[in-house]
Design an enzyme around this catalytic site. Structure first.
Site, PDB file in Angstrom:
ATOM      1  N   ASN A   1       6.699   0.540  -9.693  1.00 16.42           N
ATOM      2  CA  ASN A   1       6.972  -0.888  -9.853  1.00 16.42           C
ATOM      3  C   ASN A   1       8.425  -1.097 -10.276  1.00 16.42           C
ATOM      4  O   ASN A   1       8.996  -0.286 -11.007  1.00 16.42           O
ATOM      5  CB  ASN A   1       5.977  -1.585 -10.803  1.00 16.42           C
ATOM      6  CG  ASN A   1       5.775  -0.896 -12.128  1.00 16.42           C
ATOM      7  OD1 ASN A   1       5.999   0.300 -12.261  1.00 16.42           O
ATOM      8  ND2 ASN A   1       5.359  -1.648 -13.119  1.00 16.42           N
TER       9      ASN A   1
ATOM     10  N   GLU B   1       2.603  -0.062  -5.283  1.00 19.32           N
ATOM     11  CA  GLU B   1       1.901   0.132  -4.006  1.00 19.32           C
ATOM     12  C   GLU B   1       2.690  -0.466  -2.853  1.00 19.32           C
ATOM     13  O   GLU B   1       2.795   0.111  -1.778  1.00 19.32           O
ATOM     14  CB  GLU B   1       0.521  -0.532  -4.053  1.00 19.32           C
ATOM     15  CG  GLU B   1      -0.442   0.048  -5.055  1.00 19.32           C
ATOM     16  CD  GLU B   1      -0.379  -0.627  -6.419  1.00 19.32           C
ATOM     17  OE1 GLU B   1       0.721  -1.051  -6.850  1.00 19.32           O
ATOM     18  OE2 GLU B   1      -1.440  -0.722  -7.061  1.00 19.32           O
TER      19      GLU B   1
ATOM     20  N   CYS C   1      -1.300  -6.624  -3.292  1.00 22.40           N
ATOM     21  CA  CYS C   1      -1.181  -5.282  -2.702  1.00 22.40           C
ATOM     22  C   CYS C   1      -2.366  -4.970  -1.797  1.00 22.40           C
ATOM     23  O   CYS C   1      -2.200  -4.340  -0.747  1.00 22.40           O
ATOM     24  CB  CYS C   1      -1.051  -4.232  -3.798  1.00 22.40           C
ATOM     25  SG  CYS C   1       0.560  -4.308  -4.619  1.00 22.40           S
TER      26      CYS C   1
HETATM   27  N1  THU Z   1       1.624  -3.494 -11.056  1.00 24.15           N
HETATM   28  C1  THU Z   1       1.711  -2.566 -10.070  1.00 24.15           C
HETATM   29  O1  THU Z   1       2.770  -1.966  -9.834  1.00 24.15           O
HETATM   30  N2  THU Z   1       0.591  -2.309  -9.359  1.00 24.15           N
HETATM   31  C2  THU Z   1      -0.619  -2.882  -9.582  1.00 24.15           C
HETATM   32  O2  THU Z   1      -1.556  -2.608  -8.859  1.00 24.15           O
HETATM   33  C3  THU Z   1      -0.789  -3.812 -10.686  1.00 24.15           C
HETATM   34  C4  THU Z   1       0.442  -4.256 -11.371  1.00 24.15           C
HETATM   35  C5  THU Z   1       2.816  -3.756 -11.857  1.00 24.15           C
HETATM   36  C6  THU Z   1       3.434  -5.121 -11.668  1.00 24.15           C
HETATM   37  C7  THU Z   1       4.173  -5.273 -12.963  1.00 24.15           C
HETATM   38  O3  THU Z   1       5.427  -4.609 -12.861  1.00 24.15           O
HETATM   39  C8  THU Z   1       3.332  -4.524 -13.984  1.00 24.15           C
HETATM   40  O4  THU Z   1       2.496  -3.675 -13.217  1.00 24.15           O
HETATM   41  C9  THU Z   1       2.477  -5.425 -14.872  1.00 24.15           C
HETATM   42  O5  THU Z   1       1.734  -6.309 -14.135  1.00 24.15           O
END
Ligand code: THU
Length: 138
Positions: free
Chosen positions: A48, A61, A93
């Protein structure tokens, strides 16, 4: 991914765990790592990447998927996602994965302690909206 490919599953989780170390999660402090396996056996990873303008942040993702598509990939077998809390991919996602992934796409959720749970994309996003539902262009 079948029973016999548990090694591959472990490898994919290990790559997602590694990708998670690169997360830029300065605001949520919730690092996420993902590793996407293509039909041809290639793996694309993502983490992320957050932004001071929170809504511009992107999930691990989607980073992995967009990297793969930008490299010319269109067919996927599995995605591993590692978080501290065994989080499943968010709704956005799931929708983006459904553009390319079949219902059978394996979504492997894991945590750094070795807990693992396997879903299919069809389970996580049943009756999804896809290009099949779009009328022909006029
Ligand atoms: N996040 C992801 O990278 N993938 C997920 O499936 C859920 C949430 C990230 C987005 C944000 O940077 C952090 O997790 C908190 O929501």
């Amino acid at each position: 991914m079948t029973e016999g490919s548990s090694r591959k599953k472990e490898d994919l989780i290990a790559l997602a765990l590694e990708a998670r170390k690169k997360a830029y999660a300065s605001y949520s402090h919730f690092p996420v790592g993902a590793a996407l396996l293509t039909e041809s056996g290639q793996v694309y990873t993502g983490c992320n990447v957050e932004n001071a303008s929170y809504g511009l942040s992107i999930c691990a993702e989607r980073v992995a998927l967009f990297k793969a598509v930008a490299a010319g990939e269109r067919r996927f077998k599995a995605i591993a996602v590692v978080t501290e809390t065994m989080a499943t991919p968010c709704g956005s996602c799931r929708q983006v994965l459904a553009e390319f992934g079949e219902d059978e796409l394996q979504v492997i959720v894991a945590d750094p302690e070795g807990q693992v749970k396997i879903y299919t994309l069809g389970e996580l996003l049943p009756a999804s909206f896809t290009s099949k539902h779009l009328p022909p262009l006029r």
